[in-house]
Design a protein around this motif. Structure first.
Motif, PDB file in Angstrom:
ATOM      1  N   PHE A 174      -5.265  21.090 -11.427  1.00 23.28           N
ATOM      2  CA  PHE A 174      -6.189  21.932 -12.179  1.00 23.28           C
ATOM      3  C   PHE A 174      -5.474  23.145 -12.769  1.00 23.28           C
ATOM      4  CE2 PHE A 174      -8.837  19.726  -9.067  1.00 23.28           C
ATOM      5  CZ  PHE A 174      -9.840  19.223  -9.874  1.00 23.28           C
ATOM      6  N   GLY A 175      -4.170  23.124 -12.769  1.00 25.75           N
ATOM      7  CA  GLY A 175      -3.373  24.245 -13.254  1.00 25.75           C
ATOM      8  C   GLY A 175      -3.745  24.653 -14.667  1.00 25.75           C
ATOM      9  N   GLY A 176      -4.024  25.931 -14.842  1.00 23.85           N
ATOM     10  CA  GLY A 176      -4.317  26.461 -16.172  1.00 23.85           C
ATOM     11  C   GLY A 176      -5.738  26.227 -16.646  1.00 23.85           C
ATOM     12  N   CYS A 177      -6.596  25.701 -15.799  1.00 26.38           N
ATOM     13  CA  CYS A 177      -8.002  25.492 -16.177  1.00 26.38           C
ATOM     14  C   CYS A 177      -8.734  26.829 -16.086  1.00 26.38           C
ATOM     15  CB  CYS A 177      -8.658  24.454 -15.277  1.00 26.38           C
ATOM     16  SG  CYS A 177      -7.990  22.800 -15.476  1.00 26.38           S
ATOM     17  N   THR A 178      -8.619  27.611 -17.112  1.00 24.15           N
ATOM     18  CA  THR A 178      -9.149  28.978 -17.074  1.00 24.15           C
ATOM     19  C   THR A 178     -10.672  29.037 -17.064  1.00 24.15           C
ATOM     20  OG1 THR A 178      -8.987  29.133 -19.472  1.00 24.15           O
ATOM     21  CG2 THR A 178      -7.112  29.948 -18.192  1.00 24.15           C
ATOM     22  N   LEU A 179     -11.340  27.946 -17.383  1.00 26.73           N
ATOM     23  CA  LEU A 179     -12.798  27.937 -17.363  1.00 26.73           C
ATOM     24  C   LEU A 179     -13.370  27.389 -16.059  1.00 26.73           C
ATOM     25  CD1 LEU A 179     -13.550  26.815 -21.037  1.00 26.73           C
ATOM     26  CD2 LEU A 179     -13.474  29.126 -20.078  1.00 26.73           C
ATOM     27  N   HIS A 235       0.795  24.759  -6.847  1.00 31.34           N
ATOM     28  CA  HIS A 235       0.273  25.018  -8.192  1.00 31.34           C
ATOM     29  C   HIS A 235      -1.020  24.265  -8.524  1.00 31.34           C
ATOM     30  CE1 HIS A 235       4.220  26.818  -8.701  1.00 31.34           C
ATOM     31  NE2 HIS A 235       4.763  25.657  -8.367  1.00 31.34           N
ATOM     32  N   THR A 236      -1.692  23.685  -7.538  1.00 30.55           N
ATOM     33  CA  THR A 236      -2.881  22.879  -7.811  1.00 30.55           C
ATOM     34  C   THR A 236      -3.933  23.642  -8.599  1.00 30.55           C
ATOM     35  OG1 THR A 236      -2.503  21.527  -5.853  1.00 30.55           O
ATOM     36  CG2 THR A 236      -4.709  21.489  -6.763  1.00 30.55           C
ATOM     37  N   PHE A 237      -4.200  24.872  -8.236  1.00 27.17           N
ATOM     38  CA  PHE A 237      -5.205  25.683  -8.925  1.00 27.17           C
ATOM     39  C   PHE A 237      -4.584  26.904  -9.605  1.00 27.17           C
ATOM     40  CE2 PHE A 237      -7.577  23.479  -5.568  1.00 27.17           C
ATOM     41  CZ  PHE A 237      -8.637  22.952  -6.298  1.00 27.17           C
ATOM     42  N   GLN A 238      -3.285  26.893  -9.817  1.00 27.66           N
ATOM     43  CA  GLN A 238      -2.602  28.036 -10.423  1.00 27.66           C
ATOM     44  C   GLN A 238      -3.137  28.292 -11.830  1.00 27.66           C
ATOM     45  OE1 GLN A 238       1.656  27.843 -10.435  1.00 27.66           O
ATOM     46  NE2 GLN A 238       1.887  29.769 -11.481  1.00 27.66           N
ATOM     47  N   GLY A 239      -3.436  29.542 -12.101  1.00 20.51           N
ATOM     48  CA  GLY A 239      -3.908  29.915 -13.423  1.00 20.51           C
ATOM     49  C   GLY A 239      -5.403  29.735 -13.614  1.00 20.51           C
TER      50      GLY A 239
END
Length: 64
Positions: free
Chosen positions: A14-19, A37-41
């Motif tokens: 989910f990296g980079g999923c800002t929404l 980095h699974t949820f990074q970002g």
């Protein structure tokens, strides 16, 4: 909503999923580790219940 049969979340899944704001049903999965980095970002992530069988959380898994 994640499947209760889920066993693995890949690195950067989910990296980079800002929404992304919430992850539902995660606590009922078979996941034992959250890779790096699974949820990074995921800067708006505010609601997540971790799996009961969780053993490891990788480097920068939740880094904003």
């Amino acid at each position: 909503m994640l499947s209760s049969n889920l066993e693995t979340l890949g690195a950067n899944a989910f990296g980079g999923c800002t929404l992304l704001r919430a992850v539902y049903n995660f606590e009922n999965t078979k996941v034992t580790g959250i890779l790096p980095h699974t949820f990074q970002g995921c800067t708006r992530l505010w609601n997540i219940s971790l799996p009961q069988k969780l053993e490891t959380i990788g480097e920068n898994a939740f880094r904003s």
